[in-house]
Every structure is written in C-alpha cells, then in structure tokens.
Design a protein around this motif. Sequence first.
Motif, PDB file in Angstrom:
ATOM      1  N   MET A  28       0.831  -1.209   0.000  1.00 39.99           N
ATOM      2  CA  MET A  28       0.000   0.000   0.000  1.00 39.99           C
ATOM      3  C   MET A  28       0.865   1.258   0.000  1.00 39.99           C
ATOM      4  N   ASN A  29       1.812   1.299   0.901  1.00 39.64           N
ATOM      5  CA  ASN A  29       2.664   2.484   1.025  1.00 39.64           C
ATOM      6  C   ASN A  29       3.495   2.707  -0.230  1.00 39.64           C
ATOM      7  N   GLN A  40       1.272   4.017  -2.987  1.00 41.20           N
ATOM      8  CA  GLN A  40       0.979   5.431  -2.748  1.00 41.20           C
ATOM      9  C   GLN A  40       2.138   6.308  -3.215  1.00 41.20           C
ATOM     10  N   GLN A  41       3.351   5.882  -2.903  1.00 42.20           N
ATOM     11  CA  GLN A  41       4.533   6.634  -3.338  1.00 42.20           C
ATOM     12  C   GLN A  41       4.634   6.682  -4.855  1.00 42.20           C
ATOM     13  N   VAL A  99       2.133   6.452  -7.021  1.00 44.13           N
ATOM     14  CA  VAL A  99       1.081   7.330  -7.528  1.00 44.13           C
ATOM     15  C   VAL A  99       1.496   8.794  -7.390  1.00 44.13           C
ATOM     16  N   ASP A 100       2.087   9.145  -6.263  1.00 42.58           N
ATOM     17  CA  ASP A 100       2.549  10.522  -6.059  1.00 42.58           C
ATOM     18  C   ASP A 100       3.609  10.899  -7.085  1.00 42.58           C
ATOM     19  N   LYS A 112      -7.736   3.210   4.069  1.00 44.04           N
ATOM     20  CA  LYS A 112      -6.401   3.540   3.555  1.00 44.04           C
ATOM     21  C   LYS A 112      -6.247   3.096   2.106  1.00 44.04           C
ATOM     22  N   GLU A 161      -8.614   5.048  -0.303  1.00 43.86           N
ATOM     23  CA  GLU A 161      -8.103   6.369  -0.670  1.00 43.86           C
ATOM     24  C   GLU A 161      -7.081   6.255  -1.802  1.00 43.86           C
ATOM     25  N   ILE A 162      -6.270   5.202  -1.760  1.00 47.14           N
ATOM     26  CA  ILE A 162      -5.284   4.992  -2.831  1.00 47.14           C
ATOM     27  C   ILE A 162      -5.992   4.683  -4.142  1.00 47.14           C
ATOM     28  N   GLU A 177      -7.313   7.779  -5.622  1.00 46.49           N
ATOM     29  CA  GLU A 177      -6.228   8.562  -6.229  1.00 46.49           C
ATOM     30  C   GLU A 177      -5.850   7.998  -7.600  1.00 46.49           C
TER      31      GLU A 177
END
Length: 255
Positions: free
Chosen positions: A32-33, A36-37, A39-40, A85, A88-89, A92
């Motif tokens: 997940m983390n 997220q990175q 995607v950013d 969590k 939300e990803i 995004e």
Amino acid sequence: MKKSELFTTSQGIATFVINRPEKRNAIDYDVMNELQQAVDYVKHDQLVKAFVITGAGSDAFCSGGDLSVFHELKTSKEASQMLTKMGEILYEILTLPKPTVALLNGTSVGGGCELAIACDFRISATHSEMGFIQGNLGITTGWGGGTILLEKLRYQEAMEMIYSAQLYGVERAKQIGFLSYVTSFKELTMRCEEWLAPITHKPTQVLQAYKEIAIEKWEQSRVWNRMEQEIHRCSILWESPEHEEAVQKVIVKKT
C-alpha cells in the motif's frame, strides 16, 4: 526489502510491479505504502505520460488483501482503517490526471479486481481469470471497487459480476467491457506499449485535460462519498461469523 518495483520507459510509461509472486502478489501495508509513493511520483512528474500496474510472474496480477496480515484485524474499527487507507489509494488512481492501465499478467480476484477497475484500462494475458469474489468470503468489496465498477460497466453486467462472485475468463470479461485488450502472456508487455503508443505520443497537458473531464464527472457524482459508504458496509460485515468462517476455510486450504 521493497515488495514492489517502479520503472519508467523512454516513452514515458511508468510501471509499478507488485513483487510478491509467492503470495500471489497480495497487498499488505508495505505494498500500500509503496503504491501510494508511486502514484505521487506519477502525478507530479511531467515526463510520465501513463501509469501501468502489474504483478510479478505469470500466476497472479493481484489476489487482493493479504489474509495472513489482514485477518489479524478483528473489529469493524480496525478493518475500517485498513479498508479506508486502500480505498483512498484507489480513488487517487481513479482520479490520477494521466492514463492508467492494469496489466493483468494472471489471475485477479477480490481486491485485485478492485485495483484493476480503478485504472482507466485493463489489458490481460489470455490465461488470466478475474472475479469480485468477496461475496464468497462473507463480505462485500471493501476498497470502494464496487462503486467504481458501477461507474464503468453497465448496471446489469456490474451487478452480476459482484453478486455472483464468479471467476470470468478473458472472453466474457472483454464482452462486458471489463477488458480493453487481450494478448498472450509472452507478448503482454510489448503489446501494452504498442496499445499505449497512440496515447503516449500526445502532449502530457492534452492527456491531463481529457482526464479532467472524467474527474469532474466523478466529483459531481460524489464517487468518493459513495466509496466511503461501501467501505463502511464492508467493515460492518468484517465482524460477521460468516466472514470468519469463510476466511478460516481459505487459510486451512492454503496450509
């Protein structure tokens, strides 16, 4: 050690690979983390024109949430935190102002299908199967994927897919509009790049402007609010004896 890889081609295609083939590319907190990175990074790097998500190996694109980790969540509150969590990803990814592709290198089930439907397009290897199987586990789609599915497929096909919790082959999945393109596993990456070529040849600002049309539609129809309600309903079912029993059967079957 990272559980994923991220690389970008000279054509501006950024590819995120879930690298847990021994776990059928299941998603845990680390994945997940790292997602997220990624995607950013894609969102803010103007050299990136498209984002591809895939899995390592040929068995699975993604088998959803890692039961060995998430089965430790016993209460609705604990489950809700994890589900939100990841939800939300997914939102995004859905609203990422660039084209997105789920490259299905193998089976995609449960949360794996939710991840796939969050992308604009789905390209699959011929041997892949896919299904929103959450109903067989005594819960519903928990990351908001059911809401997204109903945005992208016709009502009848979407509801049949989630109600039945069945696996779909590539022919049926393409027929209902879940898949955009199907090719052999051997040529999957190459065909994906070829399929994306007419898109990635466009200026980044053009691609972003087109995606904004869809994003505005989803904002107006309050997609995130509806995803939150979906997540809440799943978190309530998380505590049900039916879910506990179904998960235990899966765990026993794997051991």
